[in-house]
Scaffold this active site. Structure first.
Site, PDB file in Angstrom:
ATOM      1  N   ASP A 158       0.847  -1.192   0.000  1.00  0.00           N
ATOM      2  CA  ASP A 158       0.000   0.000   0.000  1.00  0.00           C
ATOM      3  C   ASP A 158       0.880   1.238   0.000  1.00  0.00           C
ATOM      4  O   ASP A 158       2.059   1.180   0.372  1.00  0.00           O
ATOM      5  CB  ASP A 158      -0.886   0.036   1.258  1.00  0.00           C
ATOM      6  N   MET A 159       0.313   2.378  -0.377  1.00  0.00           N
ATOM      7  CA  MET A 159       1.058   3.641  -0.291  1.00  0.00           C
ATOM      8  C   MET A 159       0.385   4.523   0.759  1.00  0.00           C
ATOM      9  O   MET A 159      -0.825   4.719   0.722  1.00  0.00           O
ATOM     10  CB  MET A 159       1.067   4.339  -1.655  1.00  0.00           C
ATOM     11  N   ARG A 199      -0.730  -0.585  -8.782  1.00  0.00           N
ATOM     12  CA  ARG A 199      -2.151  -0.282  -8.543  1.00  0.00           C
ATOM     13  C   ARG A 199      -2.309   1.236  -8.505  1.00  0.00           C
ATOM     14  O   ARG A 199      -1.719   1.902  -7.645  1.00  0.00           O
ATOM     15  CB  ARG A 199      -2.575  -0.874  -7.198  1.00  0.00           C
ATOM     16  N   LYS A 252      -6.874   6.875  -6.476  1.00  0.00           N
ATOM     17  CA  LYS A 252      -6.985   8.342  -6.475  1.00  0.00           C
ATOM     18  C   LYS A 252      -6.192   8.943  -5.316  1.00  0.00           C
ATOM     19  O   LYS A 252      -5.698  10.053  -5.414  1.00  0.00           O
ATOM     20  CB  LYS A 252      -8.459   8.746  -6.395  1.00  0.00           C
ATOM     21  N   ALA A 286      -5.925   8.439  -0.727  1.00  0.00           N
ATOM     22  CA  ALA A 286      -6.812   8.530   0.431  1.00  0.00           C
ATOM     23  C   ALA A 286      -6.332   9.527   1.483  1.00  0.00           C
ATOM     24  O   ALA A 286      -7.011   9.757   2.470  1.00  0.00           O
ATOM     25  CB  ALA A 286      -6.941   7.149   1.064  1.00  0.00           C
ATOM     26  N   LYS A 328     -11.662  17.461  -6.941  1.00  0.00           N
ATOM     27  CA  LYS A 328     -12.042  16.117  -7.403  1.00  0.00           C
ATOM     28  C   LYS A 328     -11.851  15.958  -8.915  1.00  0.00           C
ATOM     29  O   LYS A 328     -11.356  14.929  -9.390  1.00  0.00           O
ATOM     30  CB  LYS A 328     -13.510  15.878  -7.036  1.00  0.00           C
ATOM     31  N   HIS A 359     -13.454   2.337  -7.502  1.00  0.00           N
ATOM     32  CA  HIS A 359     -14.855   1.914  -7.622  1.00  0.00           C
ATOM     33  C   HIS A 359     -15.588   2.766  -8.636  1.00  0.00           C
ATOM     34  O   HIS A 359     -16.771   2.578  -8.865  1.00  0.00           O
ATOM     35  CB  HIS A 359     -15.560   2.059  -6.258  1.00  0.00           C
ATOM     36  N   ARG A 400     -14.168   4.495   9.351  1.00  0.00           N
ATOM     37  CA  ARG A 400     -13.753   5.311   8.192  1.00  0.00           C
ATOM     38  C   ARG A 400     -14.666   5.019   7.001  1.00  0.00           C
ATOM     39  O   ARG A 400     -15.143   5.897   6.317  1.00  0.00           O
ATOM     40  CB  ARG A 400     -12.293   4.972   7.843  1.00  0.00           C
ATOM     41  N   ARG A 401     -14.932   3.730   6.756  1.00  0.00           N
ATOM     42  CA  ARG A 401     -15.802   3.332   5.635  1.00  0.00           C
ATOM     43  C   ARG A 401     -17.209   3.892   5.834  1.00  0.00           C
ATOM     44  O   ARG A 401     -17.833   4.386   4.915  1.00  0.00           O
ATOM     45  CB  ARG A 401     -15.898   1.807   5.515  1.00  0.00           C
TER      46      ARG A 401
HETATM   47  P1  FAD Z   1     -14.453   8.002  -5.695  1.00  0.00           P
HETATM   48  O1  FAD Z   1     -13.949   9.249  -6.330  1.00  0.00           O
HETATM   49  O2  FAD Z   1     -14.477   7.896  -4.192  1.00  0.00           O
HETATM   50  O3  FAD Z   1     -15.908   7.707  -6.201  1.00  0.00           O
HETATM   51  C1  FAD Z   1     -16.210   7.836  -7.588  1.00  0.00           C
HETATM   52  C2  FAD Z   1     -17.473   7.075  -7.919  1.00  0.00           C
HETATM   53  O4  FAD Z   1     -17.290   5.680  -7.607  1.00  0.00           O
HETATM   54  C3  FAD Z   1     -18.679   7.492  -7.120  1.00  0.00           C
HETATM   55  O5  FAD Z   1     -19.276   8.645  -7.647  1.00  0.00           O
HETATM   56  C4  FAD Z   1     -19.543   6.242  -7.250  1.00  0.00           C
HETATM   57  O6  FAD Z   1     -20.127   6.190  -8.518  1.00  0.00           O
HETATM   58  C5  FAD Z   1     -18.525   5.133  -7.146  1.00  0.00           C
HETATM   59  N1  FAD Z   1     -18.353   4.709  -5.745  1.00  0.00           N
HETATM   60  C6  FAD Z   1     -17.314   4.979  -4.934  1.00  0.00           C
HETATM   61  N2  FAD Z   1     -17.499   4.442  -3.714  1.00  0.00           N
HETATM   62  C7  FAD Z   1     -18.693   3.829  -3.749  1.00  0.00           C
HETATM   63  C8  FAD Z   1     -19.484   3.104  -2.803  1.00  0.00           C
HETATM   64  N3  FAD Z   1     -19.073   2.922  -1.537  1.00  0.00           N
HETATM   65  N4  FAD Z   1     -20.668   2.602  -3.195  1.00  0.00           N
HETATM   66  C9  FAD Z   1     -21.108   2.799  -4.452  1.00  0.00           C
HETATM   67  N5  FAD Z   1     -20.430   3.483  -5.384  1.00  0.00           N
HETATM   68  C10 FAD Z   1     -19.247   3.995  -5.052  1.00  0.00           C
HETATM   69  N6  FAD Z   1      -5.483   4.818  -1.134  1.00  0.00           N
HETATM   70  C11 FAD Z   1      -4.219   5.138  -0.775  1.00  0.00           C
HETATM   71  O7  FAD Z   1      -3.908   6.322  -0.578  1.00  0.00           O
HETATM   72  N7  FAD Z   1      -3.274   4.152  -0.622  1.00  0.00           N
HETATM   73  C12 FAD Z   1      -3.541   2.835  -0.875  1.00  0.00           C
HETATM   74  O8  FAD Z   1      -2.658   1.979  -0.740  1.00  0.00           O
HETATM   75  C13 FAD Z   1      -4.850   2.496  -1.305  1.00  0.00           C
HETATM   76  N8  FAD Z   1      -5.175   1.218  -1.625  1.00  0.00           N
HETATM   77  C14 FAD Z   1      -6.396   0.952  -2.156  1.00  0.00           C
HETATM   78  C15 FAD Z   1      -6.685  -0.340  -2.611  1.00  0.00           C
HETATM   79  C16 FAD Z   1      -7.875  -0.611  -3.256  1.00  0.00           C
HETATM   80  C17 FAD Z   1      -8.134  -1.987  -3.776  1.00  0.00           C
HETATM   81  C18 FAD Z   1      -8.845   0.445  -3.431  1.00  0.00           C
HETATM   82  C19 FAD Z   1     -10.135   0.189  -4.149  1.00  0.00           C
HETATM   83  C20 FAD Z   1      -8.583   1.695  -2.943  1.00  0.00           C
HETATM   84  C21 FAD Z   1      -7.387   1.970  -2.294  1.00  0.00           C
HETATM   85  N9  FAD Z   1      -7.106   3.256  -1.819  1.00  0.00           N
HETATM   86  C22 FAD Z   1      -5.825   3.547  -1.411  1.00  0.00           C
HETATM   87  C23 FAD Z   1      -8.186   4.268  -1.665  1.00  0.00           C
HETATM   88  C24 FAD Z   1      -8.255   5.213  -2.851  1.00  0.00           C
HETATM   89  O9  FAD Z   1      -7.159   6.098  -2.842  1.00  0.00           O
HETATM   90  C25 FAD Z   1      -9.557   6.054  -2.820  1.00  0.00           C
HETATM   91  O10 FAD Z   1      -9.568   6.854  -1.677  1.00  0.00           O
HETATM   92  C26 FAD Z   1     -10.835   5.242  -2.832  1.00  0.00           C
HETATM   93  O11 FAD Z   1     -10.740   4.104  -3.642  1.00  0.00           O
HETATM   94  C27 FAD Z   1     -11.995   6.102  -3.369  1.00  0.00           C
HETATM   95  O12 FAD Z   1     -11.765   6.473  -4.720  1.00  0.00           O
HETATM   96  P2  FAD Z   1     -12.547   5.803  -5.954  1.00  0.00           P
HETATM   97  O13 FAD Z   1     -11.584   5.745  -7.101  1.00  0.00           O
HETATM   98  O14 FAD Z   1     -13.085   4.487  -5.556  1.00  0.00           O
HETATM   99  O15 FAD Z   1     -13.688   6.761  -6.374  1.00  0.00           O
END
Ligand code: FAD
Length: 280
Positions: free
Chosen positions: A107-108, A158, A161, A163, A175, A203, A261-262
């Site tokens: 992870d980062m 990987r 965006k 976190a 955004k 997602h 957090r979730r």
């Molecule tokens: P977002 O911009 O949050 O959402 C965009 C769209 O996605 C929404 O409008 C909706 O349509 C859909 N969506 C998003 N969430 C949901 C939901 N709960 N239910 C329904 N629809 C939804 N971050 C780090 O900084 N370091 C890491 O190592 C790291 N590892 C990760 C590993 C994985 C497998 C994933 C999936 C995420 C990880 N992240 C990590 C978190 C990441 O940086 C984002 O904060 C997080 O994934 C939210 O961004 P998003 O791309 O999903 O879209």
């Protein structure tokens, strides 16, 4: 035992519970990335203890025959301790995983950890070719340059965006800007990375669709990674379309802060939690 309310996002407290979760998810064709919850240890014993848990976990994964791998956090295995603890523990985990045919993601965390994480990853990627992957964050200005460096390193990347709440001077805060950077980074990866080295950690349906377009254009094989409890129907739909899908499933006794957090990050998740508490 974790309460049922948390079991949407967390795969149990113990390795056997996490492996049971992986077995159920594998039945739908979704593969699993297991992460033992824990971070920011500033002393060696807890960092070494989590390292030992990962060493056993990779043996258990091999023994189980599951489609599963692991993802570790640098500050969980010694980055905040210093004195080479992270590099040492990370290499131990990667070596054990390599011996047992298990893939290791890293992870980062926040931007202060990026250089050390990249360096440790690069060293292990060269030594254990093809068995490691690293997360990078599209919200950081530096990421395009990091991707140029990573394009020549054997290993998966990987793209997420991001976190962490980073300073404005080094990150995109808006955004739309983050989404634009994500698209540009993704295109760079499909164009420059080897087949199978691209992981789309999002997602966001727009980013998943864009990955499909880029795959058509460049032919580069890729995988999609999503979190446990988030768009699981989409995870199964993608599998049905023939996409390689991995679900990131955290587990362990330190589940509470991850769960909250979730729940906080989305209105629907808050409603889900409220309904579960009220029994409706
Ligand atoms: P977002 O911009 O949050 O959402 C965009 C769209 O996605 C929404 O409008 C909706 O349509 C859909 N969506 C998003 N969430 C949901 C939901 N709960 N239910 C329904 N629809 C939804 N971050 C780090 O900084 N370091 C890491 O190592 C790291 N590892 C990760 C590993 C994985 C497998 C994933 C999936 C995420 C990880 N992240 C990590 C978190 C990441 O940086 C984002 O904060 C997080 O994934 C939210 O961004 P998003 O791309 O999903 O879209």
């Amino acid at each position: 035992m974790i309460p049922p309310i948390a079991s949407r996002f967390v795969a149990g407290e113990t390795p056997p519970e996490a492996l049971d979760h992986a077995r159920r998810v594998n039945e739908d064709g979704v593969k699993v990335i297991l992460n033992l919850l824990g971070e920011h240890y500033d002393e060696r014993p807890p960092a070494d203890a989590d390292t030992a848990t990962y060493l056993q976990l990779v043996r258990d994964i091999e023994g189980s025959g599951l489609d599963a791998c692991i993802s570790v956090k640098p500050s969980q295995i010694g980055l905040d301790v210093g004195e080479g603890a992270f590099e040492e523990n990370y290499r131990r985990i990667v070596k054990e995983a390599d011996d047992h045919g298990v893939f290791v993601w890293c992870d980062m965390e926040d931007h202060e950890t990026t250089d050390a994480t990249l360096d440790a990853f690069e060293a292990c990627a060269e030594e254990f070719e093809g068995d490691v992957g690293l997360c990078v964050q599209a919200n950081l200005h530096r990421t395009r340059e990091d991707l140029e460096r990573l394009a020549d390193v054997p290993g998966k990347v990987r793209l997420v965006k991001g976190a962490y709440d980073e300073p404005k001077s080094i990150s995109y805060k808006d955004k739309a800007e983050v989404n634009e950077a994500y698209r540009e980074d993704l295109e760079f990866m499909f164009a420059r990375f080897d087949d199978g080295e691209v992981a789309v950690g999002s997602h966001d349906p727009a980013m998943i669709d864009y990955a499909k377009e880029l795959h058509e254009e460049y032919g580069t094989g890729y995988e999609v990674q999503m979190l446990m409890g988030v768009r699981e129907d989409a995870q199964r739909d993608l599998v049905a379309e023939g996409v390689d899908v991995w679900q990131y499933a955290p587990y362990g006794p330190k589940w509470a802060s991850y769960f909250y957090r979730r729940v906080r990050e989305r209105k629907e998740n808050l409603l889900f939690a409220a309904r579960a508490v009220l029994g409706r």
